[in-house]
Motif scaffolding. Structure first.
Motif, mmCIF file in Angstrom:
data_model
loop_
_atom_site.group_PDB
_atom_site.id
_atom_site.type_symbol
_atom_site.label_atom_id
_atom_site.label_comp_id
_atom_site.label_asym_id
_atom_site.label_seq_id
_atom_site.Cartn_x
_atom_site.Cartn_y
_atom_site.Cartn_z
ATOM 1 N N GLY A 11 104.149 58.534 86.217
ATOM 2 C CA GLY A 11 104.168 58.989 87.610
ATOM 3 C C GLY A 11 102.847 58.704 88.313
ATOM 4 N N GLU A 30 92.240 60.868 84.469
ATOM 5 C CA GLU A 30 93.067 61.050 83.271
ATOM 6 C C GLU A 30 92.221 61.715 82.177
ATOM 7 O OE1 GLU A 30 96.207 60.630 81.942
ATOM 8 O OE2 GLU A 30 95.312 61.185 80.018
ATOM 9 N N ARG A 31 92.815 62.696 81.505
ATOM 10 C CA ARG A 31 92.026 63.462 80.510
ATOM 11 C C ARG A 31 91.641 62.626 79.287
ATOM 12 N NH1 ARG A 31 96.750 67.194 77.651
ATOM 13 N NH2 ARG A 31 98.277 65.535 77.791
ATOM 14 N N ARG A 102 106.790 52.021 75.782
ATOM 15 C CA ARG A 102 106.018 52.748 76.805
ATOM 16 C C ARG A 102 104.625 52.155 76.991
ATOM 17 N NH1 ARG A 102 107.416 58.471 78.224
ATOM 18 N NH2 ARG A 102 109.532 58.715 77.485
ATOM 19 N N ASP A 283 106.861 65.005 86.094
ATOM 20 C CA ASP A 283 107.103 66.169 85.234
ATOM 21 C C ASP A 283 106.312 67.393 85.688
ATOM 22 O OD1 ASP A 283 108.778 64.621 83.748
ATOM 23 O OD2 ASP A 283 107.760 64.929 81.823
#
Ligand SMILES: Cc1cc2nc3c(=O)[nH]c(=O)nc-3n(C[C@H](O)[C@H](O)[C@H](O)COP(=O)(O)OP(=O)(O)OC[C@H]3O[C@@H](n4cnc5c(N)ncnc54)[C@H](O)[C@@H]3O)c2cc1C
Length: 382
Positions: A11, A30-31, A102, A283
């Motif tokens: 997303g 992003e972590r 993915r 999500d």
């Protein structure tokens, strides 16, 4: 106006690419210090593919993935309960679903976004509204400022937890193992998805590229149950021992340490996905169980519509328009997916269940599915 996107999942990255194409200023946080997506394979349905086509990424996705021409819900011996060729879908959209690893999808997206706009190793902690701008705090003690915030940080979203602390994650009662088998099967399996329904367990698989098959296995269990990783392959072999030899071959061709497990959860549908300068997508705003293969596709659709509304109106009006456009469709998918999961694991009356499934006319199924795959057409960007 600058948008901070928290999360570089499907997303977040698709939103970044859509913003990039439309000239909307953004930064991604992003972590993880490195992007290494778990989850093996993913099916990208035509609604997602239309967005990727709009973003000029479809050809690469097609090249790196595998087209699905037939979807079969079957019994453990592969005999069909419901068997849907994808011709009508192909006629309508020009393509049917594509199965892809993915990691490949994430890389394709990432490669199209300027490196300096993606900040890795930045775990979002909280935001505060300082009037003119939002201030963001990260777990390494650093901070950033932004005009607007997009929470794309997945089902356990910290952005959501701060915005809507009463949101509820629901455990479906089902847990899922996934893997990629290094194997080539008979060519009859090349362009098919199978999902086999057994006695309260199910197993799905499809080819994602040359000599690689993605599979998943679902069973009922208590939440947060764990496996002995060294024995998980053996456990699954025993769980699926009555199934067709293809299933056994797929499990055997997947090293036990590469099998991943996760509970199937969703998010109880929420009334709102935004508040003032902050908006949730994917999500983070509407996680669904994976039974319709739509969670990622809906995150991709979010990116498409959100970027369109932001280009045409300023936030928070754009956030309201986005929510108005998306919420009904997404909630219907969340609810339908939840129901489908329950039906797949019915304890009693499996014969009746299969009969009902088999008697749903193909035309009716195709009509419903085509409706779900439709997206509103906007002009191509870039
Ligand atoms: C078993 C299974 C099978 C599925 N199969 C399909 C399928 O075939 N097709 C389909 O369309 N969908 C499928 N889905 C659903 C799909 O995986 C999700 O809907 C999709 O990944 C959601 O994307 P997202 O970007 O919203 O969230 P995520 O993919 O969860 O990404 C969130 C990102 O945010 C990062 N993040 C989290 N917290 C922070 C923080 N505090 N700070 C910074 N970064 C943070 C994470 O590290 C991650 O990179 C499946 C799901 C499951 C569980």
């Amino acid at each position: 106006m600058n948008y901070a996107i928290i999360g570089a999942g499907i997303g977040g990255l698709t939103t970044a690419l859509a913003f990039q194409r439309k000239g909307i200023a953004y930064q991604v946080y992003e972590r993880f210090p490195k992007l290494s997506p778990v989850g093996a394979g993913i099916w990208l349905s035509p609604n997602a593919l239309q967005v990727l086509e709009h973003l000029e990424l479809l050809e690469e996705v097609k090249q790196q993935g595998n087209s699905i021409d037939r979807i079969t819900i079957g019994k453990p011996d592969l005999s069909p309960i419901s068997d849907i060729p994808q011709n009508l879908i192909k006629q309508r959209f020009g393509y049917s679903a594509i199965a892809i690893h993915r990691a490949k999808l994430q890389k394709l997206l990432l490669d199209k976004i300027p490196k300096e706009k993606v900040h890795l190793g930045k775990a979002f902690e909280s935001f505060s509204d300082e009037g003119a701008q939002l201030s963001l705090n990260f777990s390494d003690g650093s901070g950033a400022r932004t005009d607007f915030l997009i929470g794309a940080d997945g089902i356990k979203s910290r952005v959501r937890n701060q915005l809507f602390p009463d949101s509820q994650i629901r455990y479906s009662g089902q847990t899922c193992w996934r893997g990629v088998a290094d194997i080539e099967l008979d060519s009859a399996f090349d362009n098919r998805v199978y999902e086999l329904w057994g006695n309260q367990v199910r197993f799905g698989f499809s080819r994602i590229s040359k000599a690689k098959y993605y599979w998943f296995a679902v069973a009922l269990d208590a939440p947060n149950a764990k496996d002995d990783q060294a024995a998980v392959q053996q456990k699954l072999l025993s769980m699926f021992r009555g199934f067709d030899s293809t299933v056994i071959a797929l499990l055997k061709a997947t090293p036990t340490d590469k099998i991943i497990r996760g509970d199937l959860n969703d998010l109880k549908p929420m009334k709102k996905w935004y508040e003032a300068k902050v908006c949730l997508i994917g999500d983070a705003g509407h996680a669904t169980t994976p039974n319709m293969g739509q969670g990622g596709a809906q995150a991709i659709e979010d990116a498409y519509y959100l970027s369109h509304f932001i280009q045409n109106a300023s936030a928070p009006d754009a956030f309201r328009m986005f929510q108005d456009k998306r919420q009904k469709k997404v909630n219907a998918i969340v609810n339908q997916s939840w129901m489908t999961g329950k039906v797949a694991h019915w304890k009693y009356g499996r014969g009746l269940r299969n009969l009902i499934m088999a008697s749903v006319p193909k035309g009716m199924m195709n009509k419903k599915v085509i409706e779900m795959y439709e997206i509103e057409k906007f002009e191509t960007v870039s």
